[in-house]
Design an enzyme around this catalytic site. Structure first.
Site, PDB file in Angstrom:
ATOM      1  CB  CYS A  93      40.892  36.939  39.930  1.00 31.73           C
ATOM      2  SG  CYS A  93      40.889  38.271  40.567  1.00 31.73           S
ATOM      3  CD  GLU A 119      38.801  38.322  35.907  1.00 34.54           C
ATOM      4  OE1 GLU A 119      39.842  37.760  36.823  1.00 34.54           O
ATOM      5  OE2 GLU A 119      38.953  38.744  34.953  1.00 34.54           O
TER       6      GLU A 119
END
Length: 479
Positions: free
Chosen positions: A279, A245
């Protein structure tokens, strides 16, 4: 001076490399601890500990492994404030926000414990009419390298750890060198058999050899695109798997039919919370021309309520993690202004201790600006006015990233088109919400490998099929 040490075989271990690096409180710029810089020898020792511990841990009954994990969750409930204070000290996150996300990490651990009870580690998949029986057994992969980012250290570890340990894997946890304090305390609180979880401290001098180690069978990495590309390359070179990720430059699409005040407040939160160091922070905002003026005015008013504070219990803007990150934010804003963008509020680094940067709203953006192409990871809201929802989708997809997106609309036809957005997660009319059965996989440079719900257990296991002839008595299975 507090000096942290690796935790290997359940005990603190001296590092092979005698060099140390500072851990700095970003609100005060004071050194609060030191960690070893790391080495290949440290990584090898941690992996070897996990390798030795794996057979016994994998042979435990599932119920026994889950009992260990349940005790961890119970223990962590008593230490939420302590862990939140450490996250504040190492990266500046306001303590109330840290407590909220740590509690979410514990809840995720508990949910994965329950999911493990029904996950098909052993499944009879014999089709009607087939001769014999086919049993699919999902075995643990072995040693896992879990490399987590500095912005949500505890939550990232707990979110990943449940499926990994429940499946019977052992883990080497490598926190960011910027935020190791909470990880070190977290692992002390686990009270697992020696070697089941190991702490590896350091920078790339520890992370790179961990990623390249021949006995690491799965790399689970969250971090930058540059580092993720290196981790993925290391896994590919050993023909092993990786779940990555990476970065994002997440869009927000604001339609013509929204409640402007409520939407501006929600977008401000998704942009400025944790000083934009999430994020899935909102980094590109596309607003329909019909409501643009009203929305921008409301967003600026909301931005001005996000005041900078070094009070660890305040809910406003804490500091950025370090001066390097602040320099990136500053450079993105300066580049946008030099290319014609307008600063409606913020945009100037304050003259005060700590790595602070104000809540900033920009308009007049163009696609060639760095802030529209790269991950900023700071409290900046770049707003672009569009003529239609279709234009907003096109601009949202004009990126190499695809982590998440948020849409504010009540138009049924426009909502149907949300599947056209290139993202792993698309939130509709509420940022960061979702059910326990969410499964997602990043798009483009934002990563690879599905995670969430059963997909996280799939990634943590290796399926094998046992094919029994019709004359064989199939033994009873032990999970």
């Amino acid at each position: 001076m507090k000096r942290l040490r690796n935790i290997i075989d359940g005990t603190p271990a001296e590092a092979a490399n005698p060099q140390w690096r500072d851990v700095v409180n970003p609100a005060t710029e004071r050194v609060v601890a030191q960690i070893p810089v790391g080495s290949a020898a440290d990584a090898a020792a941690a992996v070897e500990s996990a390798r030795r511990a794996h057979p016994a841990w994998a042979r435990l009954d599932l119920a026994d492994r889950l009992a260990h994990l349940s005790r961890i969750a119970d223990n962590l409930e008593r230490h939420v404030r302590e862990l939140a204070e450490l996250e504040n000290e190492e990266m500046g996150k306001p303590i109330p926000l840290a407590e909220q996300f740590i509690a979410g990490g514990i809840a995720a651990l508990r949910h994965n414990i329950e999911r493990a009870r029904s996950y098909p580690f052993i499944a009879d998949v014999t089709a009607p009419g087939e001769s014999g029986r086919t049993i699919v057994v999902r075995e643990p992969v072995g040693v896992v390298g879990l490399i987590v980012p500095w912005n949500f250290t505890v939550t990232s570890i707990l979110g990943a750890l449940g499926p990994l340990l429940a499946a019977g894997n052992t883990v080497v946890i490598k926190p960011s060198e910027k935020a190791p304090l909470s990880a070190a305390r977290l692992i002390e609180l686990f009270e697992l058999p020696p070697g089941v979880t190991n702490l590896l401290l350091g920078d790339a001098r520890a992370g790179k050899p961990l990623a390249e180690h021949k006995d690491v069978k799965l790399l689970h990495f969250t971090g930058s695109v540059e580092a993720g590309r290196s981790v993925g390359t290391a896994a590919a070179a050993r023909i092993q798997r990786a779940v990555l990720e990476l970065g994002g430059n997440d869009p927000v699409l604001v339609d013509a039919d929204v409640d402007v005040a409520a939407t501006a407040k929600a977008v401000a939160t998704s942009t400025f919370i944790n000083s934009g160091q999430i994020c899935t922070s909102s980094e590109r905002i596309y607003v329909h021309r019909a409501v643009a003026d009203e929305f921008i005015a409301a967003l600026v008013a909301e931005a001005k309520t996000w005041t900078m504070s070094d009070n660890p219990y305040a809910q406003g803007l804490g500091p950025l993690v370090d001066d390097t990150q602040r320099a990136i934010v500053r450079a993105h804003v300066r580049d946008a202004v030099d290319r014609g963008a307008t600063v409606l509020c913020g945009g100037e680094q304050p003259d005060r201790p700590g790595y602070f940067y104000p809540a900033t709203v920009l308009t007049g953006l163009t696609s060639d600006m760095r802030i529209m192409k790269e991950e900023t990871f700071g409290p900046v809201a770049p707003v672009t006015v569009v003529d239609s929802f279709a234009d907003a989708i096109d601009l949202a997809n004009a990126t190499s990233f695809g982590l998440a997106a948020t849409v504010y609309s009540s138009n049924p036809e426009n909502l149907r088109r949300c599947t056209e957005i290139n993202a792993a997660l698309v939130w509709i009319n509420e940022w960061q919400h979702g059910g326990v059965n969410t499964i997602h996989e990043p798009w483009g440079l934002s990563g690879m490998g599905a995670s969430g719900a059963a997909a996280s257990f799939d990634a943590a296991t290796r399926p094998m099929s046992m094919l029994y002839s019709s004359t064989t008595n199939v033994p009873s299975a032990r999970i």
